[in-house]
Motif scaffolding. Structure first.
Motif, PDB file in Angstrom:
ATOM      1  N   GLY A   1      22.858 -32.235  -2.617  1.00 29.62           N
ATOM      2  CA  GLY A   1      23.349 -31.125  -3.472  1.00 29.62           C
ATOM      3  C   GLY A   1      24.182 -29.706  -2.564  1.00 29.62           C
ATOM      4  N   MET A   2      23.045 -29.420  -2.296  1.00 26.84           N
ATOM      5  CA  MET A   2      23.857 -28.414  -1.268  1.00 26.84           C
ATOM      6  C   MET A   2      24.385 -28.019  -0.870  1.00 26.84           C
ATOM      7  N   LYS A   3      24.446 -29.324  -0.130  1.00 25.64           N
ATOM      8  CA  LYS A   3      26.139 -29.974   1.001  1.00 25.64           C
ATOM      9  C   LYS A   3      26.686 -29.640   0.553  1.00 25.64           C
ATOM     10  N   GLN A   4      26.776 -30.309  -1.258  1.00 29.63           N
ATOM     11  CA  GLN A   4      28.190 -30.535  -1.548  1.00 29.63           C
ATOM     12  C   GLN A   4      28.773 -29.259  -2.991  1.00 29.63           C
ATOM     13  N   THR A   5      27.457 -28.270  -3.266  1.00 30.51           N
ATOM     14  CA  THR A   5      27.688 -27.017  -3.635  1.00 30.51           C
ATOM     15  C   THR A   5      28.640 -25.851  -2.223  1.00 30.51           C
ATOM     16  N   GLN A   6      28.176 -26.014  -1.205  1.00 28.25           N
ATOM     17  CA  GLN A   6      29.111 -25.506   0.221  1.00 28.25           C
ATOM     18  C   GLN A   6      30.294 -25.962   0.046  1.00 28.25           C
ATOM     19  N   ALA A   7      30.521 -27.698   0.094  1.00 26.70           N
ATOM     20  CA  ALA A   7      31.727 -27.229   0.631  1.00 26.70           C
ATOM     21  C   ALA A   7      32.597 -27.020  -0.232  1.00 26.70           C
ATOM     22  N   SER A   8      32.282 -27.371  -1.558  1.00 29.88           N
ATOM     23  CA  SER A   8      33.637 -26.985  -2.542  1.00 29.88           C
ATOM     24  C   SER A   8      33.098 -26.138  -4.083  1.00 29.88           C
ATOM     25  N   SER A   9      31.782 -25.917  -3.842  1.00 28.96           N
ATOM     26  CA  SER A   9      31.546 -24.636  -5.059  1.00 28.96           C
ATOM     27  C   SER A   9      32.583 -23.243  -5.211  1.00 28.96           C
ATOM     28  N   PRO A  10      33.646 -23.538  -6.299  1.00 36.36           N
ATOM     29  CA  PRO A  10      34.174 -21.600  -5.646  1.00 36.36           C
ATOM     30  C   PRO A  10      33.610 -20.317  -5.962  1.00 36.36           C
ATOM     31  N   TYR A  11      32.497 -21.084  -5.924  1.00 41.86           N
ATOM     32  CA  TYR A  11      31.251 -19.853  -6.538  1.00 41.86           C
ATOM     33  C   TYR A  11      30.125 -19.506  -5.835  1.00 41.86           C
ATOM     34  N   TYR A  12      30.809 -20.140  -4.393  1.00 43.73           N
ATOM     35  CA  TYR A  12      28.752 -20.099  -3.125  1.00 43.73           C
ATOM     36  C   TYR A  12      28.716 -18.728  -2.476  1.00 43.73           C
ATOM     37  N   ALA A  13      30.089 -18.129  -2.310  1.00 35.08           N
ATOM     38  CA  ALA A  13      30.048 -16.593  -1.745  1.00 35.08           C
ATOM     39  C   ALA A  13      29.552 -16.162  -3.064  1.00 35.08           C
ATOM     40  N   ALA A  14      30.225 -15.648  -4.106  1.00 36.16           N
ATOM     41  CA  ALA A  14      29.246 -14.729  -4.093  1.00 36.16           C
ATOM     42  C   ALA A  14      27.639 -15.359  -5.412  1.00 36.16           C
ATOM     43  N   TRP A  15      27.060 -16.451  -5.029  1.00 34.41           N
ATOM     44  CA  TRP A  15      26.062 -16.916  -4.994  1.00 34.41           C
ATOM     45  C   TRP A  15      25.243 -16.141  -3.968  1.00 34.41           C
ATOM     46  N   VAL A  16      25.878 -16.208  -3.133  1.00 31.31           N
ATOM     47  CA  VAL A  16      24.781 -15.929  -1.476  1.00 31.31           C
ATOM     48  C   VAL A  16      24.349 -14.534  -1.683  1.00 31.31           C
ATOM     49  N   GLU A  17      25.199 -14.073  -2.175  1.00 30.04           N
ATOM     50  CA  GLU A  17      25.868 -11.735  -2.532  1.00 30.04           C
ATOM     51  C   GLU A  17      24.443 -12.142  -3.350  1.00 30.04           C
ATOM     52  N   ASN A  18      25.393 -12.128  -4.302  1.00 26.99           N
ATOM     53  CA  ASN A  18      23.609 -12.216  -5.649  1.00 26.99           C
ATOM     54  C   ASN A  18      22.021 -12.328  -5.265  1.00 26.99           C
ATOM     55  N   ALA A  19      22.106 -13.371  -4.440  1.00 27.54           N
ATOM     56  CA  ALA A  19      20.754 -14.438  -4.421  1.00 27.54           C
ATOM     57  C   ALA A  19      20.176 -13.237  -2.992  1.00 27.54           C
ATOM     58  N   GLN A  20      20.930 -12.342  -2.753  1.00 26.26           N
ATOM     59  CA  GLN A  20      20.164 -11.807  -1.911  1.00 26.26           C
ATOM     60  C   GLN A  20      19.654 -10.265  -2.313  1.00 26.26           C
ATOM     61  N   ARG A  21      20.562 -10.209  -3.659  1.00 28.81           N
ATOM     62  CA  ARG A  21      19.612  -8.570  -4.584  1.00 28.81           C
ATOM     63  C   ARG A  21      18.480  -9.444  -5.121  1.00 28.81           C
ATOM     64  N   ILE A  22      19.295 -10.447  -6.131  1.00 27.47           N
ATOM     65  CA  ILE A  22      18.175 -10.613  -6.801  1.00 27.47           C
ATOM     66  C   ILE A  22      16.970 -10.710  -6.371  1.00 27.47           C
ATOM     67  N   HIS A  23      17.011 -11.382  -5.183  1.00 22.27           N
ATOM     68  CA  HIS A  23      15.204 -11.378  -3.876  1.00 22.27           C
ATOM     69  C   HIS A  23      14.409 -10.477  -3.639  1.00 22.27           C
ATOM     70  N   ARG A  24      16.224  -8.461  -3.402  1.00 19.68           N
ATOM     71  CA  ARG A  24      15.279  -7.497  -3.007  1.00 19.68           C
ATOM     72  C   ARG A  24      14.444  -7.050  -4.294  1.00 19.68           C
ATOM     73  N   ALA A  25      15.208  -7.781  -5.856  1.00 26.14           N
ATOM     74  CA  ALA A  25      14.154  -6.786  -6.899  1.00 26.14           C
ATOM     75  C   ALA A  25      13.442  -7.694  -7.181  1.00 26.14           C
ATOM     76  N   MET A  26      13.423  -9.177  -7.061  1.00 21.01           N
ATOM     77  CA  MET A  26      12.263  -9.414  -7.895  1.00 21.01           C
ATOM     78  C   MET A  26      10.723  -9.552  -6.768  1.00 21.01           C
ATOM     79  N   ARG A  27      11.773  -9.378  -5.263  1.00 18.69           N
ATOM     80  CA  ARG A  27      10.123  -8.378  -4.585  1.00 18.69           C
ATOM     81  C   ARG A  27       9.520  -7.764  -4.500  1.00 18.69           C
ATOM     82  N   GLU A  28      10.311  -6.535  -5.245  1.00 21.33           N
ATOM     83  CA  GLU A  28      10.120  -5.149  -6.386  1.00 21.33           C
ATOM     84  C   GLU A  28       8.821  -4.970  -6.977  1.00 21.33           C
TER      85      GLU A  28
END
Ligand code: DP6
Length: 335
Positions: free
Chosen positions: A198-225
């Motif tokens: 599922g990840m492989k397919q998402t990385q290969a063809s989701s138009p939102y993958y770059a946005a996911w990666v960027e957003n996930a970093q922010r969510i992780h930081r906020a979650m930790r806090e």
């Protein structure tokens, strides 16, 4: 060259990601493209025994009582982990692995995380290696990244992203938050698309993958806090956002894990929240919804979820312990 072997049994528990991992960096270390934060759960366990044995012609894997074909996916993944251990420990013998889950495989709680965590710890100790938990987690991550988090108890993060090397560590102990998880089981069938695929397919063809990666970093930081501040509501909000962002990204690549009952359960969680309850949802690479709730609202939430058409049963769990060795039996062997 192998001499004496030990039969070592290790136990590990599943974990669920509150800030999800989805996507990998290039390279062969299986390092996630985003950092994740999970909670290791109690009440369910994988127990795995490993014994290296000079008399074996190949590695053997017995999973939940069934000997797995040597060229099947499960046996090959286990053998790859054993190969890494063998090369670090200068062991040449093959091993017998006996692994059992005390929870139903289709319970909606990933068995690969607890499975590879227990296997990594048992194999390392059976080979006589005295590695610290971080190194055992590194080994487990190479087989299945979420398994690295099951090495540790409580709330655990796994590094990911550019420049990360995929280190896992505990962020807060199991009692850091008043926190319960209700798993809505929506089918007994195994999922059709593995996380890896599922990840492989998402990385290969989701138009939102770059946005996911960027957003996930922010969510992780906020979650930790939020976690370190003991803020259950914020942790819950961020967890639901992380899960929905992951699924939106995957959906856009045609990777669909949710079913009708998953969405009905999600709607129920959101309407309980509108009615003033502090309940939140997360969904992994499968159709089962997991509801995050405080102890005081556990009973009311369980009753509401159990009434939803398509929710077959509701399992209850809470933060728990990391992987540990439960039995180690030295064997006398002649040279
Ligand atoms: C949705 O760890 O199963 O549960 O590293 O390819 O084995 P591999 O993937 P895996 O993926 C877990 C995905 C997830 C989110 C998470 O646990 O962070």
């Amino acid at each position: 060259m192998t001499s004496a072997t030990h039969a070592v049994t290790a136990v590990a528990h599943p974990n669920i990601a509150l800030a999800k991992y989805w996507g990998k960096l290039d390279g062969d270390g299986n390092v996630p493209a985003v950092p994740s934060l999970s909670v290791t759960l109690e009440g369910m366990a994988t127990s795995t025994t490993v014994a290296f044995d000079d008399s074996l012609a190949h590695d053997e894997l017995v999973l939940n009582g069934a000997l797995q074909p040597a060229d099947g996916r499960a046996a090959l993944r286990a053998a790859a982990l054993l190969d890494r251990v063998r090369s670090s420990a200068s062991v040449s013998a093959h091993a017998r692995i006996v692994s059992n889950n005390d929870f139903p495989t289709a319970s909606g709680l990933a068995s690969s995380a607890s499975g590879f965590a227990a296997l990594a710890l048992a194999a390392v100790r059976a080979a006589g290696l005295d590695w610290p938990a971080t190194r055992v987690a590194d080994l487990a991550r190479r087989s299945s990244a979420s398994a690295a988090r099951s090495i540790f108890s409580g709330f655990v993060e796994l590094e990911g992203g550019r420049d990360a090397s995929g280190v896992a560590r505990q962020v807060a102990p199991a009692d850091a938050l008043d926190f319960r998880v209700l798993v809505c089981v929506t089918t007994e069938a195994a999922k059709a698309t593995s996380s890896t695929e599922g990840m492989k397919q998402t990385q290969a063809s989701s138009p939102y993958y770059a946005a996911w990666v960027e957003n996930a970093q922010r969510i992780h930081r906020a979650m930790r806090e939020a976690l370190l501040a003991g803020d259950f509501v914020r942790v819950g909000e961020l967890a639901e956002r992380s899960a929905l962002a992951m699924h939106a990204c995957a959906l856009a690549a045609g990777v669909v894990y949710v079913r009708g009952a998953t969405l009905d359960a999600l709607a129920a969680v959101q309407s309980m929240r509108k009615a003033g309850m502090a309940v939140f949802a997360t969904i992994d690479a499968g159709p089962h919804l997991k509801c995050l709730v405080r102890t005081s609202e556990l009973d009311a939430t369980r009753d509401a979820l159990a009434r939803i058409d398509g929710v077959l049963r509701v399992l209850e769990t809470r933060p728990g312990g990391g992987a540990r060795v439960v039995e180690s039996m030295p064997k006398e062997r002649s040279a």
